[in-house]
Design a protein around this motif. Structure first.
Motif, PDB file in Angstrom:
ATOM      1  N   TRP A 111      16.213   4.455  30.212  1.00 31.63           N
ATOM      2  CA  TRP A 111      14.855   4.788  30.615  1.00 31.63           C
ATOM      3  C   TRP A 111      13.952   4.988  29.395  1.00 31.63           C
ATOM      4  CZ3 TRP A 111      14.863   3.259  35.182  1.00 31.63           C
ATOM      5  CH2 TRP A 111      15.834   3.597  36.112  1.00 31.63           C
ATOM      6  N   HIS A 168      16.974   7.357  38.861  1.00 28.95           N
ATOM      7  CA  HIS A 168      15.525   7.566  38.863  1.00 28.95           C
ATOM      8  C   HIS A 168      15.102   7.907  40.286  1.00 28.95           C
ATOM      9  CE1 HIS A 168      11.248   5.622  38.902  1.00 28.95           C
ATOM     10  NE2 HIS A 168      11.186   6.935  38.789  1.00 28.95           N
ATOM     11  N   HIS A 188      20.656  -1.778  33.252  1.00 26.90           N
ATOM     12  CA  HIS A 188      19.519  -1.799  34.174  1.00 26.90           C
ATOM     13  C   HIS A 188      19.836  -2.484  35.501  1.00 26.90           C
ATOM     14  CE1 HIS A 188      15.733   0.094  33.402  1.00 26.90           C
ATOM     15  NE2 HIS A 188      15.678  -0.300  32.147  1.00 26.90           N
ATOM     16  N   TYR A 244      14.261  11.533  35.893  1.00 26.23           N
ATOM     17  CA  TYR A 244      15.245  10.641  35.289  1.00 26.23           C
ATOM     18  C   TYR A 244      16.428  11.470  34.796  1.00 26.23           C
ATOM     19  CZ  TYR A 244      11.149   7.549  35.024  1.00 26.23           C
ATOM     20  OH  TYR A 244      10.036   6.806  35.316  1.00 26.23           O
ATOM     21  N   HIS A 245      17.632  11.085  35.163  1.00 25.74           N
ATOM     22  CA  HIS A 245      18.808  11.780  34.645  1.00 25.74           C
ATOM     23  C   HIS A 245      20.042  10.895  34.760  1.00 25.74           C
ATOM     24  CE1 HIS A 245      19.108  12.670  38.986  1.00 25.74           C
ATOM     25  NE2 HIS A 245      20.405  12.746  38.774  1.00 25.74           N
ATOM     26  N   ILE A 246      21.082  11.327  34.100  1.00 15.62           N
ATOM     27  CA  ILE A 246      22.356  10.611  34.140  1.00 15.62           C
ATOM     28  C   ILE A 246      23.295  11.338  35.096  1.00 15.62           C
ATOM     29  CG2 ILE A 246      24.353   9.859  32.809  1.00 15.62           C
ATOM     30  CD1 ILE A 246      22.575   9.714  30.362  1.00 15.62           C
ATOM     31  N   SER A 249      19.363   6.129  26.334  1.00 14.82           N
ATOM     32  CA  SER A 249      19.079   6.027  27.765  1.00 14.82           C
ATOM     33  C   SER A 249      18.390   4.710  28.072  1.00 14.82           C
ATOM     34  CB  SER A 249      18.185   7.193  28.212  1.00 14.82           C
ATOM     35  OG  SER A 249      17.724   6.992  29.529  1.00 14.82           O
ATOM     36  N   GLU A 292      26.084   6.250  35.763  1.00 17.58           N
ATOM     37  CA  GLU A 292      24.924   5.949  36.591  1.00 17.58           C
ATOM     38  C   GLU A 292      23.656   6.610  36.055  1.00 17.58           C
ATOM     39  OE1 GLU A 292      26.964   5.251  40.969  1.00 17.58           O
ATOM     40  OE2 GLU A 292      25.919   7.127  40.550  1.00 17.58           O
ATOM     41  N   TYR A 293      22.629   5.806  35.864  1.00 13.60           N
ATOM     42  CA  TYR A 293      21.317   6.284  35.454  1.00 13.60           C
ATOM     43  C   TYR A 293      20.437   6.355  36.700  1.00 13.60           C
ATOM     44  CZ  TYR A 293      22.860   5.260  30.703  1.00 13.60           C
ATOM     45  OH  TYR A 293      23.549   5.239  29.522  1.00 13.60           O
ATOM     46  N   SER A 306      24.320   0.707  33.139  1.00 14.40           N
ATOM     47  CA  SER A 306      23.885   0.812  31.749  1.00 14.40           C
ATOM     48  C   SER A 306      23.049  -0.381  31.297  1.00 14.40           C
ATOM     49  CB  SER A 306      25.095   0.976  30.825  1.00 14.40           C
ATOM     50  OG  SER A 306      25.964  -0.129  30.975  1.00 14.40           O
ATOM     51  N   TYR A 360      19.784   3.977  41.704  1.00 13.40           N
ATOM     52  CA  TYR A 360      20.941   4.177  40.833  1.00 13.40           C
ATOM     53  C   TYR A 360      21.170   2.888  40.045  1.00 13.40           C
ATOM     54  CZ  TYR A 360      21.748   8.060  44.045  1.00 13.40           C
ATOM     55  OH  TYR A 360      21.602   9.201  44.813  1.00 13.40           O
TER      56      TYR A 360
END
Length: 235
Positions: free
Chosen positions: A93, A149, A202, A139-141, A91, A146-147, A200, A197
């Motif tokens: 994060w 926060h 950042h 925090y999740h995918i 991740s 898309e990562y 990968s 959003y």
């Protein structure tokens, strides 16, 4: 024969008055705490994510009569997260998701009415008005690319009715057990729920911000809601 019946009743009333007379004017500190953790294992990458919560609830009060109490309450807590290296490496994060995930704090004014059953135990209940703030990071995918926060700050004001029982361990210390509460009125305002959003690497794909106002005017009964705490009489 009637006189013999009156004698135990008079003795019982005398014992009750002696029990009641010891509370008026006494000051106390009351508190309780909570802690809980859970772990989620990921077999695909042989890693794990652990989450936990630590909280406290403290109050100071005074018996203004033999059966009526008034006082102030403080509460707060933290939510924590810890992941193994295999999970954090998967991740973006990995440098942020661990540690303190969120926190909350609140202050309130309460009134309680006691029913002293005998010299050892009794019941209590009454209204409570409290204001609080809750800050949470999630925090999740989303999908596979898309990562996400999301950081939320919520302010709340509530009116509740609570009930419980006490058992006297000694003249200075009581054991408390709360077992029910009702929230007839609850208002909350989420100020700027910010969602970011990321890709990968950042890179920021887009952002959103939402303000929410929530209210509840219908009673919400929570029964049972058992919690244990201690009361210590300072004087």
């Amino acid at each position: 024969m009637k006189n013999l019946i009156y004698i135990p009743i008079i003795i019982l009333l005398g014992m009750t008055s002696r029990v009641m007379a010891q509370y008026n004017g006494r000051h106390f500190v009351s508190g309780s705490g909570s802690i809980g953790f859970n772990t989620q294992n990921y077999k695909a990458i042989e890693g794990a994510k652990s989450r936990g919560a630590i909280g406290f609830d403290m109050s100071v009060g005074k018996f203004v009569t033999e059966q009526k109490v008034t006082g102030w309450s403080l509460r707060g807590g933290l939510t924590l997260q810890k992941t193994t290296k295999d999970v954090t490496d998967s991740s973006i994060w990995s440098d942020k998701a661990d540690g303190i995930e969120g926190y909350y704090a609140g202050i309130g004014k309460f009134w309680q009415y006691y029913k002293h059953v005998n010299e050892h135990w009794g019941f209590y209940g009454g209204p409570d008005i409290a204001a609080s703030v809750n800050v949470d990071n999630e925090y999740h995918i989303q999908g596979t690319t898309e990562y996400v926060h999301t950081r939320t700050t919520a302010f709340a004001l509530g009116f509740s009715l609570k009930a419980g029982a006490y058992y006297k361990l000694s003249e200075k210390c009581w054991l408390n057990a709360s077992f029910a509460f009702i929230n007839p009125v609850y208002l909350s305002f989420e100020r700027g729920s910010n969602t970011e959003y990321n890709g990968s690497t950042h890179n920021v794909l887009r952002k959103s911000k939402i303000d929410k106002f929530n209210y509840a005017l219908s009673p919400n009964l929570n029964l049972p809601a058992i919690g244990l705490g201690l009361t210590y009489f300072v004087r």
